[in-house]
Design an enzyme around this catalytic site. Structure first.
Site, short mmCIF file in Angstrom:
data_model
loop_
_atom_site.label_atom_id
_atom_site.label_comp_id
_atom_site.label_asym_id
_atom_site.label_seq_id
_atom_site.Cartn_x
_atom_site.Cartn_y
_atom_site.Cartn_z
N ASP A 1 0.86 -1.19 0.00
CA ASP A 1 0.00 0.00 0.00
C ASP A 1 0.90 1.24 0.00
OD1 ASP A 1 -2.12 1.94 0.82
OD2 ASP A 1 -3.30 0.13 1.13
N HIS B 1 -3.17 5.60 4.07
CA HIS B 1 -4.05 4.49 3.70
C HIS B 1 -3.45 3.13 4.09
CE1 HIS B 1 -6.49 1.76 1.19
NE2 HIS B 1 -7.41 2.71 1.27
N SER C 1 -10.12 -2.62 -1.10
CA SER C 1 -8.84 -2.74 -0.40
C SER C 1 -9.07 -3.00 1.09
CB SER C 1 -8.01 -1.46 -0.58
OG SER C 1 -8.66 -0.34 0.01
#
Length: 432
Positions: free
Chosen positions: A130, A158, A323
């Site tokens: 990520d 994130h 995700s």
């Protein structure tokens, strides 16, 4: 399993000509549109198939979905965790000071408290591919290592959010915690210097994660094509018995083509055989309007209005997308690998699917995966056959004959005695 029957899919009401797939370039249109394209991360807009349109960043701060069955006052508004750099502002996400004290709906729905009675993911390393993972976050402190330059730093936030969904430990005053709170996190940064998703970095990150000892890999990105390097890295993971869990569709984009023209789309690395492909659901087990359908979806998991933490501050954030659903699934895989360490990556995937709540695309159920009894390859028993054998019963008539003789003698004696008593009574009456 085909995704054409994903439960709760709802068609978009948008109509109009199908987009050509071209995108504005920075300087060619408005600055906001240019930023949306140039900085899109975790949504794969650089490779979105024709018919896809990137969703513009939302400026407002939505209210999180309520915890299932909660009767407390409404939760505070939470900042949204961006999935990309915003070049018009400071690219680093500001810290949140707003904390949700109730247990979030996704944790309740997945019955994590019940699953934690069997496993907490101890001894398992989960790689997060990520934006990086901030190693100093209290809920993850001491359990984050990095593979590659800058992996343990996270300006966007994130990657830290995804890692928190997988492995955050409970904190005082907060109802949030991760799926596998004793698992370790291996951070892998998969963005280039501009903040854009980089397929080459994803491929290298998968290899690095495998070589560093990860047993589960969570990939947040989704691309519409796969390079030879990416396919080779996924083959390397399979050869080393590492389970790769990937977002089945990209975050932040919707299929704006007419409903009758929509077709399943292959997004990578989720489309690779052997990779566990995951799609996102909301609190009602439905997918969002206009959501893409992948060519294959193995599992569905919570992915809309999800609570987590970020790289700065002590508060919570919200995030959405496949995700996040992949993160929940990767955490569940860590629970299974810790509880049943002798299982292969393929067997762990089978447990996750078989233990899911029944649907055309099974819904993630961590406790079900931990407690599932899977069918074996042993041939079924023949009808009427049994491994239990009873000794034959032979009837011995002697005890029965003895019982009948005793009964007969007893009845005869009783009759004689009764007759004698009766004669004695009559004799006494005659004399009187």
């Amino acid at each position: 399993m085909s995704s054409s029957g994903i439960p709760g899919s709802r068609s978009s009401s948008r109509s109009g000509p199908r987009p050509t797939g071209s995108h504005p370039r920075p300087g060619g249109r408005s600055r906001a549109a240019a930023v949306t394209l140039a900085t899109a991360l975790l949504c794969g807009t650089a490779g979105v198939a024709p018919g896809a349109a990137a969703a513009a960043p939302r400026a407002e701060t939505p209210v999180p979905l309520p915890s299932a069955g909660a009767s407390a006052a409404p939760a505070p508004k939470l900042p949204v965790m961006p999935p990309y750099y915003d070049l018009t502002q400071n690219p680093c996400t500001e810290g949140s000071d707003r904390t949700v004290t109730a247990v979030p709906w996704a944790q309740q729905k997945l019955e994590l408290t019940r699953a934690h009675q069997l496993s907490t993911g101890a001894g398992v390393t989960v790689a997060v591919i990520d934006t990086g993972v901030a190693s100093g976050v209290a809920a993850l402190k001491g359990r984050v290592s990095g593979a590659g330059t800058g992996a343990t730093e996270d300006c966007v936030g994130h990657g830290t959010f995804v890692a928190s969904v997988i492995a955050a430990r409970p904190a005082a005053g907060s109802g949030f915690s991760g799926v596998a709170p004793d698992a370790r996190i291996l951070a892998v940064r998969a963005i280039d210097s501009t903040g854009a998703p980089d397929p080459a970095r994803v491929a290298q990150g998968i290899r690095s994660a495998v070589d560093a000892g990860a047993e589960v890999i969570s990939v947040s990105l989704a691309f519409t094509s796969a390079s030879d390097a990416l396919k080779s890295a996924l083959d390397h993971a399979a050869d080393e018995d590492v389970l790769v869990v990937a977002a089945g569709v990209p975050d932040g984009v919707t299929d704006q083509s007419p409903a009758e023209e929509r077709r399943p789309v292959a997004f990578w690395p989720a489309a690779q055989p052997g990779v566990l492909s995951v799609v996102d659901l909301d609190i009602n087990d439905a997918r969002t309007d206009g959501a893409f359908e992948p060519v294959r979806a193995d599992l569905a998991a919570p992915g809309q209005g999800i609570t987590g933490i970020g790289p700065r501050g002590k508060g919570n954030y919200l995030a959405n997308g496949a995700s996040v659903a992949a993160a929940f699934t990767a955490g569940a895989a860590a629970l299974v690998r810790s509880y049943e360490p002798e299982l292969t990556a393929g067997e762990v995937a089978d447990r996750l699917v078989a233990g899911g709540y029944p649907a055309q695309v099974p819904r993630l159920n961590p406790y079900g995966a931990l407690s599932a009894v899977l069918p074996t390859d042993a041939p079924p028993l023949r009808a009427g056959a049994s491994d239990i054998r009873l000794n034959p019963v032979y009837e011995d008539p002697a005890p029965a004959r003895r019982a009948y003789t005793v009964l007969t003698v007893s009845l005869t004696a009783a009759a004689v005695l009764g007759g004698a008593v009766l004669l004695a009574r009559r004799h006494r009456r005659g004399r009187a």
